[in-house]
Design a protein around this motif. Sequence first.
Motif, PDB file in Angstrom:
ATOM      1  N   TYR A   1       0.860  -1.189   0.000  1.00 24.58           N
ATOM      2  CA  TYR A   1       0.000   0.000   0.000  1.00 24.58           C
ATOM      3  C   TYR A   1       0.891   1.232   0.000  1.00 24.58           C
ATOM      4  O   TYR A   1       2.059   1.191   0.401  1.00 24.58           O
TER       5      TYR A   1
ATOM      6  N   LYS B   1      -3.999   0.569  -2.988  1.00 27.52           N
ATOM      7  CA  LYS B   1      -3.185  -0.597  -3.297  1.00 27.52           C
ATOM      8  C   LYS B   1      -2.128  -0.233  -4.339  1.00 27.52           C
ATOM      9  O   LYS B   1      -2.407   0.474  -5.307  1.00 27.52           O
TER      10      LYS B   1
ATOM     11  N   ARG C   1      -0.187  -4.748  -4.381  1.00 29.64           N
ATOM     12  CA  ARG C   1      -1.281  -5.696  -4.189  1.00 29.64           C
ATOM     13  C   ARG C   1      -2.393  -5.523  -5.225  1.00 29.64           C
ATOM     14  O   ARG C   1      -3.351  -6.286  -5.250  1.00 29.64           O
TER      15      ARG C   1
END
Length: 432
Positions: free
Chosen positions: A149, A162, A165
């Motif tokens: 993040y 994000k 991810r």
Amino acid sequence: MESQQLMACAILVIVLVGIFGNTLSFILFSRPHMRSSSVNVLLCALSFFDFSLLTLSIPIFVIPNLDLWADDRSLSTYMAYILKMIYPINLMMQTCSVYIMVMITLERWVAVCRPLQVRVWCTPRKSRNAILVIIVSAFLYNFVRFFEYRFVATETGAIYEKWLRDPGTHRWYYVGYYTILYIVTHFLVPFSVMAFANGHVIVAMCKISKTRQMLTRQQQREQSTTVMLLIVTFVFAICNTLPFLLNVSESIFPTLFQDESTRGLAYWLNDLSNLLVVLNSGTTFIIYFTFSEKYRQTLIFILKNGCCATVSDYNNYTAMSRTASMRISSETGGQIQRQGSRMSNSSRSSDVLLKPIYMQKRSERFSSEYNERTCKHLAPFEDYKLPRLPNEKRKKKLHKMSAVEHRGMPEITITFSEDLPDGEPESPCQPC
């Protein structure tokens, strides 16, 4: 929202109880007389990692779900800092906890299935080296989590979004690391090793239980420790099954937490999996207290004498406890002996003869078996006579002379004796 607050309160209660229990376990397993065992060194490390995991669960799983926020902007800013700084450390502690459980399982496998190698392979020094390797590996493996993040500054604060991810922009990371590698390293490998080792341990313990009457006190204590750690491993497997399934489902359906039709159920299962993980880390001390006699004894000693007591104080305490237990058992045995003094010798001997072999005392059974083996080996030497010692009474040699009846005369027998010289064996008399 009410269900999330209820789940957060339940997690908070378990976390507080677990923090107390793991602190107590860490103090107990770090005592000098407890650190002499390799499994106690591993349990001390497990208590520390579970304590850290539970402590970090409060800002990650509890505080965001409580009704403490004025608006969503403050909650978003708080979650941005948590996901950026605290969540990766929590994953490091989780990795360390998983592989400490693997090391405990392997240690018990060696102790039960390879008892001759246990003093070579399972030492406190090797356990400490294994813990150091696990810590370094967990840090290197989860270091990339700090970049999943990133902050996005706004006029009202900061939010998170994000980065690595995100399956759209970093597909290789999401599929390779976050999904496949995480499932292999945190579920398939540790669960396979624990299942294989625990299966062997259970089979070996079933064979040992058939000869439980022949086990020494140390062997019975080791068996109780093995049962305790088997239960800890089973609770660990049960509590981590739902997170494993949820992680696999998220890898198969990337929009599981974004789709309106599955979002509510996904978040509820996520909260339940967090509750199970916390429950696993917060209840291990109850299993220790239930199955470990040494854990209970050390706990009572610390409560009576404090944490600053020395090893000599503990040795004196255990010696006094052992003496008191022996005195109680001797008094009980004396009462039983006085009550049974009316029995006759014949009834006592018949009671021993009629007693099954597994009900007899170990000393009686061992002495009878020893006598049988000794008599069997001494049977060829029964006719051998040792020379007479100087202080023994001199033996006499008997001579018997007899004449058969002849011409109506009766049979005449003459018997006389003489002292045998030293070293001369007796010989049967020859008829005249």
